[in-house]
Design an enzyme around this catalytic site. Sequence first.
Site: not given
Ligand SMILES: Cc1ncc(COP(=O)(O)O)c(C=O)c1O
Length: 404
Positions: A121, A198, A201, A224, A362
């Site tokens: 992301h 991370d 997901q 999430k 993203c």
């Molecule tokens: C894999 C991953 N990392 C990071 C994020 C960013 O999360 P947040 O916007 O809750 O900080 C997302 C959000 O869609 C994501 O899917």
Amino acid sequence: MFPINKIRKDFPILSRKVHGKPLVYLDNGATSQTPIQVIDVIVDYYSNYNANIHRGVHTLSQEATDKYEEARHKIQAHFNAKHAHEIIMTSGTTESINLVAHGFASLLKEGDEIIVSALEHHSNIVPWQMLCEKTGAILKVIPMNDAGELVLEEFNKLLSEKTKLVFVNHISNALGTINPIKEIIKKTHQVGAAVLVDGAQACPHLKPDVQALDVDFYVASAHKMCGPTGVGMLYGKEAWLKKLPPYQGGGEMIAEVTFEKTTYADLPHKFEAGTPNICGGIAFGAAIDYLNAIGLDNISKYEHELLEYATKKILEIEGLKIYGTSKNKTSVISFNLEGIHPYDVGTILDKMGIAVRTGHHCTQPIMDFYKIPGTVRASFAFYNTKEEVDVLVEGIKKAKMMLS
Ligand SMILES: Cc1ncc(COP(=O)(O)O)c(C=O)c1O
């Protein structure tokens, strides 16, 4: 049997209509819906004990502090962290990653190497690029294959004594691929580098055990996982968190302040400057309780059945291509209809009450890899049903007819 009917009743939003049609919410990868058990906790907080924490002698402040710290302990237990002070409350995955990237600026030097994966992301790419600009470190990328899996042989070649950090997501948001993080962590530790995973997901679908994984940093967002927006967590091994400098300066993160010198508070407060999202943190704990009451194993089994059913049905549509075909994937289907822009498909589906995401999610590098502008992404949660999959499939067929 998975108690789907009972579960759906927990989510008030699932009974609303959109454009006169029953809502079919398939944008869970972007944010999950909130069960009444979590909504009640939020209402209770503002109705009964809204107060600032850690600094009041009065009853409300004490109650709020106790509940907030109880939430931290719930998160600790859920992720199986050794200590509660290894859980830093943040505003979400993005802030957790930036906190670590900021801290590493003082630990890296020119020529050090950072490895990210091709499946990241943007929030797990941009902070490291900024870190490289600041320190002169070099960013390397683990490539992906057509199925949307990381090529581990190439990862092995990238690792060296210059590697200081590796960043990889547990599950790809754009494709649903479950990455082999245990192997990546083990290999990275062999060269003495640290790993940040991370888990944004992954956490809605499975229960990571940070000690069993031996991961150095693990990050997630409450929204999430059936919790509210604007709150999340960073797990860090105690030794790493002690080594990293504070992220922001302010109240709550200090031991003593004079104009000559400030000393910092112990963990976790060193990283928690200012008034946090108190209600959000408490509700995050309630969301974790909710998921655990159903059981992450039950959730993941049910979602897998949904994924198999949906994949088979969707692939029956002629001219439809699914991106991300790893055997190891979660309940995400990213697809395109031949010759049709994903945005147009998403707009027509919305008119039928079906919420999907369209665009690059993203993850522009993944879209560049497939040479496409974006995809339509249907991401399923444990409160979705096979009947909703059928509605989606009929919706896609209709959209195809209208747009061809
Ligand atoms: C894999 C991953 N990392 C990071 C994020 C960013 O999360 P947040 O916007 O809750 O900080 C997302 C959000 O869609 C994501 O899917």
